[in-house]
Design an enzyme around this catalytic site. Structure first.
Site, PDB file in Angstrom:
ATOM      1  N   MET A  66      27.463  35.270  51.140  1.00  0.00           N
ATOM      2  CA  MET A  66      26.304  35.875  50.176  1.00  0.00           C
ATOM      3  C   MET A  66      25.219  34.937  49.865  1.00  0.00           C
ATOM      4  O   MET A  66      24.349  35.568  49.538  1.00  0.00           O
ATOM      5  CB  MET A  66      26.494  35.631  48.733  1.00  0.00           C
ATOM      6  N   CYS A  67      24.354  34.711  51.602  1.00  0.00           N
ATOM      7  CA  CYS A  67      23.106  34.255  51.375  1.00  0.00           C
ATOM      8  C   CYS A  67      22.020  35.482  52.415  1.00  0.00           C
ATOM      9  O   CYS A  67      22.747  36.084  53.442  1.00  0.00           O
ATOM     10  CB  CYS A  67      23.125  32.945  51.717  1.00  0.00           C
ATOM     11  N   HIS A  68      21.283  35.401  51.796  1.00  0.00           N
ATOM     12  CA  HIS A  68      20.415  36.316  52.178  1.00  0.00           C
ATOM     13  C   HIS A  68      19.737  36.060  53.873  1.00  0.00           C
ATOM     14  O   HIS A  68      19.132  34.888  53.530  1.00  0.00           O
ATOM     15  CB  HIS A  68      18.914  37.605  50.866  1.00  0.00           C
TER      16      HIS A  68
ATOM     17  N   ASP B  13      28.457  12.991  64.650  1.00  0.00           N
ATOM     18  CA  ASP B  13      28.601  13.069  66.399  1.00  0.00           C
ATOM     19  C   ASP B  13      28.981  12.652  67.242  1.00  0.00           C
ATOM     20  O   ASP B  13      28.811  12.038  68.245  1.00  0.00           O
ATOM     21  CB  ASP B  13      28.876  14.675  66.579  1.00  0.00           C
TER      22      ASP B  13
END
Length: 158
Positions: free
Chosen positions: A78-80, A130
């Site tokens: 839902m991020c713009h 990593d």
């Protein structure tokens, strides 16, 4: 429940939607986030002395964090999509067993850049993990949180 109290991430059918910010004024937005990595003293020393075989851990993590911030809207449903104007990442060696990552994101937009700052920290932290996991699989990524945000209606400072 009045309109101000309603959840803005749901449509009339009570299904998720991206919030409509089209009527909001674009303003300068800044967010600062932080997270911490805890690891063995030997791992910290190898990072400090650029002795990790995969390369310069902090340089790679910095680029990865910036790239992550730019991809936030593809990762969080839902991020713009934000046209970021700046992403900066700093690393602080707290002691012999931890590194704090601090990210600052900036934009001139109709919505905030908190998620971008948080994603930048997390991606930088995951990159460090990593690159060092072969010598220290016990690395912990903790305490990811928003330190500050300004611009828009709500300002916050921890």
């Amino acid at each position: 429940m009045n309109e101000e109290d309603s959840l803005t991430h749901f449509n009339a059918q009570q299904r998720a939607k991206m919030v409509d910010v089209s009527m909001k004024k674009a303003t300068s937005r800044v967010a600062v986030a932080s997270c911490r990595l805890t690891m063995k003293t030997e791992t910290i020393e190898r990072i400090r002395n650029n002795q990790i075989k995969k390369g310069d851990v902090l340089a790679v993590a910095q680029v990865a964090g910036i790239m992550g911030a730019k991809q936030t809207s593809t990762l969080i449903p839902m991020c713009h999509l934000i046209a970021l104007k700046s992403v900066d990442i700093h690393f602080e060696f707290n002691d012999n067993t931890s590194i704090t990552i601090i990210s600052t994101t900036k934009a001139i937009d109709q919505t905030g850049v908190e998620m971008e700052a948080l994603v930048a920290c997390q991606i930088a932290a995951l990159t460090i993990y990593d690159m060092c996991k072969a010598i220290d699989p016990s690395i912990e990524i903790t305490a990811c949180h928003l330190l500050a945000k300004c611009g828009g209606k709500m300002n916050y400072h921890k």
